[in-house]
Design an enzyme around this catalytic site. Structure first.
Site, short mmCIF file in Angstrom:
data_model
loop_
_atom_site.label_atom_id
_atom_site.label_comp_id
_atom_site.label_asym_id
_atom_site.label_seq_id
_atom_site.Cartn_x
_atom_site.Cartn_y
_atom_site.Cartn_z
N THR A 36 83.92 4.57 46.04
CA THR A 36 84.14 3.12 45.87
C THR A 36 83.52 2.64 44.57
O THR A 36 84.12 1.84 43.84
CB THR A 36 83.53 2.34 47.06
OG1 THR A 36 84.11 2.83 48.27
CG2 THR A 36 83.81 0.86 46.93
N ASP A 226 93.60 4.11 46.85
CA ASP A 226 92.43 4.65 47.56
C ASP A 226 92.88 5.34 48.83
O ASP A 226 93.95 5.03 49.38
CB ASP A 226 91.48 3.49 47.89
CG ASP A 226 90.11 3.97 48.35
OD1 ASP A 226 89.80 5.17 48.18
OD2 ASP A 226 89.34 3.14 48.87
N GLU A 227 92.08 6.29 49.31
CA GLU A 227 92.38 7.02 50.55
C GLU A 227 93.79 7.60 50.52
O GLU A 227 94.56 7.47 51.49
CB GLU A 227 92.20 6.10 51.78
CG GLU A 227 90.84 5.45 51.90
CD GLU A 227 89.75 6.41 52.37
OE1 GLU A 227 90.02 7.62 52.47
OE2 GLU A 227 88.62 5.94 52.62
N ARG A 612 79.57 11.15 58.88
CA ARG A 612 79.19 9.74 59.02
C ARG A 612 77.66 9.63 59.08
O ARG A 612 77.12 8.54 58.91
CB ARG A 612 79.76 9.13 60.31
CG ARG A 612 81.27 9.07 60.46
CD ARG A 612 81.98 8.51 59.26
NE ARG A 612 82.38 9.58 58.36
CZ ARG A 612 82.70 9.42 57.10
NH1 ARG A 612 82.65 8.23 56.55
NH2 ARG A 612 83.06 10.44 56.35
#
Length: 766
Positions: A36, A226-227, A612
């Site tokens: 990001t 993005d992604e 995560r």
């Protein structure tokens, strides 16, 4: 912030990606690698190089991500960030279709149908065609249509494709093609698009109107996605077309985090991107800034088993961190208790907040045991992915009024509000209006606003009064009133607000407060200086395109443990993460074991779950779990065995249960606080070694299967396994706490298997 300052914050690969001047660029961004930041600084750098913000298109997958990026860019370059074309695929393409939709026969005020609207319309069509909704389940039909649209297959192409027709016949649903046609035509008649249409119609727009395509190709000199691993065929084709003139396409993604095939995402988009752009510049962001070395290395050891992947070496220079705990529970309820207690102790021992913890599971149904256990310990939690604010009945009721005020062709909104509050207009009358409109080739509104030509009697007068009310709302729109003024007037004069105010029950009060909260949110929208338009139409578009990830806690108390599916956790991070339900046929899912590509997607899902975690990761599984009312015995997930054993916890792990009545297992309390009603006992969790996996077999344990104590198991002993059946121990391998048994099973096709006794459940046959 000066340019040199923010560039100095980047590592060499990040800086290389940010300052790439022109031409196609692929940024392979490993988990926690600062993608990001790179995207943000790249946009800021381009603007500083003289690129007009109006000429930059940046596509994301959530409004929240787009908002955060815009704020970051604004912090670097100032107000110019407001001029970027930045948002989700659906929001950006909806904006283009507002401008250009007339080319396809839509007005600029077309309605965007959500899932409930689509389902309601499909139910109506199924009923009108006299089909059995038990056979033609609306959700299944809509999923089939969605897959077709995402593959850019029109209803005409679908109906003329023999493969689709044969598939539908084999599924005993030969009328899906006709349902697809009617659904599309009814949406068009209602001046409405569903979410898939926003992509599908943008493709049609660019295909059939080259002047429109040419306009946006020259407008967007830089296209960023993005992604990218989550894009489907439709999204990829649009971005490729838009960037074909300038060739300045920048994609950011991680093939190891491609987990949305069930939504139509195509991992081949990123795997084959280089084939589409031979002069592609590839930059790899491999340093993970989020997690400990142990967590990163464990994740790498898992994902390395996938064959289809782009080569990269993710590493961390953070602290080594503690090893990964593995918790073995006797049942799913005990798993819930163990995890809740672990959170209770970690929180108190380390002065942590509830928000530092997340429990991740494969399916939403697994949340129950953890909810119950957390409540007993008075630990606040939130379930992400539950019923959102905008899906509540009273909210959808008022929104339907707002939608119909803007678009009188919106048949679904009409059916929702025509008798709300009750006006004495029954379903039969409503059905007659809809049929009359269809038979006369008119919209529902044309019939309603001239009702005396079609229906007589008391109902006609009531409907005429309703039409007059809607027309009065339209006058406010024509006068240019803002969204809050119009919405407040509609809420009061429609009778919705009064009906809820008059309901003095607790539920009625809550619904009334929800309506007030909606009006508050519209006021905030109007008062927000960043919104170019503050019309009702602009507000409705914002609301409809809002995703689950964009919802906030509604009670203001943000300190809660997060419970969510792993799919929902994508893009998030937590200090302490618990991945639960690690059992064969649950995770990996039984439905994902027939093809290697499916199993590899499940492994990527596990990789996403692991990454995560920032500080501490705990894995758990249950030895038994109820499924459809039947107690099933569970095998540990193959994913547990795929983690390099050196990263797993082999010290004594406390297993805590409620009110244990066996005094021999009670131990003195430790310094960590233990809630009332809890006692402790310890069990040894052995190191994990890879063991041979077995194909599932249909063995039903005899009687009430109870595993035996295998501490004295020896070669020659006869045993029973809940899945593999009866067998004979041929060899024992004991290495400290790591005890393995080689067993030759009697069932055909099972053969010899090596099992870890710390995991395997065996009954010694006397």
């Amino acid at each position: 912030m000066a340019k040199d300052n923010y560039l100095e914050k980047l590592n060499p690969p990040q800086r290389e990606a940010v300052t790439h001047p022109e031409g196609p660029l692929m940024i392979i961004a490993g988990a926690g690698s600062g993608k990001t930041r790179v995207l943000t600084y790249r946009i800021a750098w381009l603007i500083e190089q003289g690129v007009d913000p109006f000429n930059i298109l940046s596509l994301t997958f959530t409004n929240k991500a787009a908002g955060e990026m815009r704020q970051r860019i604004e912090a670097v370059i100032g107000n110019d960030a407001k001029n970027l074309w930045m948002g989700t695929f659906h929001s950006v393409f909806a904006k283009i279709l507002r401008f250009e939709g007339k080319r396809l026969g839509y007005t600029s005020d077309f309605t965007i149908y959500d899932t409930d609207d689509s389902r309601s319309l499909m139910r109506t069509i199924i009923k009108e065609l006299g089909l059995d909704d038990k056979t033609y389940k609306p959700n299944y039909v809509l999923n089939r249509i969605s897959s077709a649209k995402n593959a850019l297959v029109s209803w005409e192409a679908y109906a003329n494709n023999p493969v689709y027709m044969e598939d539908d016949k084999a599924a005993r649903m030969p009328e899906i093609g006709r349902l697809y046609k009617m659904y599309v035509l009814r949406c068009f008649q209602a001046n409405a698009m569903d979410f898939d249409d926003l992509l599908y119609n943008t493709n049609v727009l660019f295909r059939d109107h080259l002047d429109v395509l040419n306009k946006y190709q020259h407008k967007f000199k830089h296209v960023m996605v993005d992604e990218f691993q989550d894009t489907n065929v439709s999204q990829y084709l649009i971005t490729r077309k838009l960037s074909s003139v300038h060739q300045n396409i920048c994609i950011v993604g991680d093939d190891a985090q491609s987990i949305y095939a069930f939504r139509g995402a195509n991992i081949q988009n990123i795997l084959n991107f280089k084939a589409d752009y031979p002069d592609l510049k590839v930059v790899k962001l491999e340093q993970n800034y989020r997690s400990t070395q142990t967590i990163v290395n464990a994740a790498n050891s898992v994902i390395a088993r996938n064959k289809e992947q782009l080569e990269k070496n993710v590493f961390s220079e953070n602290e080594e961190g503690s090893k990964i705990d593995v918790i073995k529970a006797a049942s799913d309820n005990e798993e819930g208790r163990l995890i809740a207690t672990n959170i209770f102790e970690e929180k108190n021992n380390n002065s942590l907040k509830n928000t530092d913890f997340a429990i991740l599971y494969r399916t939403n149904a697994q949340s129950r045991a953890f909810e119950e256990a957390l409540r007993k310990l008075n630990i606040k939690y939130r379930i992400v992915g539950g019923l959102s604010f905008y899906q509540r009945k009273e909210i959808k009721d008022l929104l339907a009024y707002l939608r119909f005020t803007i678009n009188q062709n919106d048949e679904e909104a009409f059916k929702r509000i025509i008798n709300l509050p009750k006006r004495g207009i029954g379903d039969t009358t409503v059905a007659k209006i809809v049929v009359t409109a269809a038979e006369n080739g008119k919209s529902v509104w044309e019939v309603v606003s001239n009702i005396n030509q079609y229906i007589a009697g008391r109902a006609a007068q009531t409907i005429d009064d309703f039409a007059t009310l809607i027309k009065s709302y339209g006058l406010l729109i024509e006068e240019g009133k803002d969204a809050h003024t119009v919405a407040s007037y509609i809420a009061k004069t429609s009778g919705l607000l009064k009906e809820l105010y008059d309901d003095k029950t607790v539920e009625g009060l809550a619904r009334y407060e929800n309506i007030q909260e909606l009006l508050n949110s519209i006021k905030q929208f109007v008062d927000n200086p960043e919104n170019e338009e503050v019309t009702l139409s602009a507000f409705l578009q914002t609301v409809t395109l809002m995703t689950t990830a964009d919802q906030e806690d509604e009670d203001g108390d943000h300190d809660r443990v997060t419970l969510m599916t792993i799919h929902g956790a994508k893009g998030l991070e937590f200090k302490y993460v618990y991945i639960v339900g690690l059992e064969e046929n649950l995770f990996p899912s039984q439905m994902m074991l027939s093809k290697r590509s499916d199993l590899e997607e499940e492994r990527r899902l596990f990789y996403v779950a692991i990454t995560r975690a920032e500080k501490k990761l705990t894995l758990s599984y249950a030895e038994s779990r109820y499924n459809y009312g039947r107690l099933n015995y569970c095998e540990p997930s193959r994913f547990l065995e795929e983690i390099d054993p050196k990263y797993l916890q082999i010290s004594r792990s406390r297993v805590i249960s409620y009110g244990n009545s066996d005094a021999r297992n009670d131990r003195p309390a430790t310094s960590s606080p233990v809630p009332a009603g809890f006692t402790k006992k310890e069990t040894l969790i052995s190191n994990l070694r890879p063991v041979q996996k077995a194909a599932p077999v249909n063995h039903t344990p005899t009687g009430d299967f109870v595993a035996s104590d295998t501490s004295n198991l020896k070669a020659g002993d006869k045993v029973e396994h809940p899945k593999f059946g009866y067998g004979t121990v041929t060899k024992m391998d004991i290495n400290g706490n790591d005890r393995k048994a080689t067993i030759k099973f009697d069932a055909q096709g099972q053969g010899e298997k090596t099992l870890l006794l710390s995991f395997a459940k065996l009954r010694i046959v006397e």
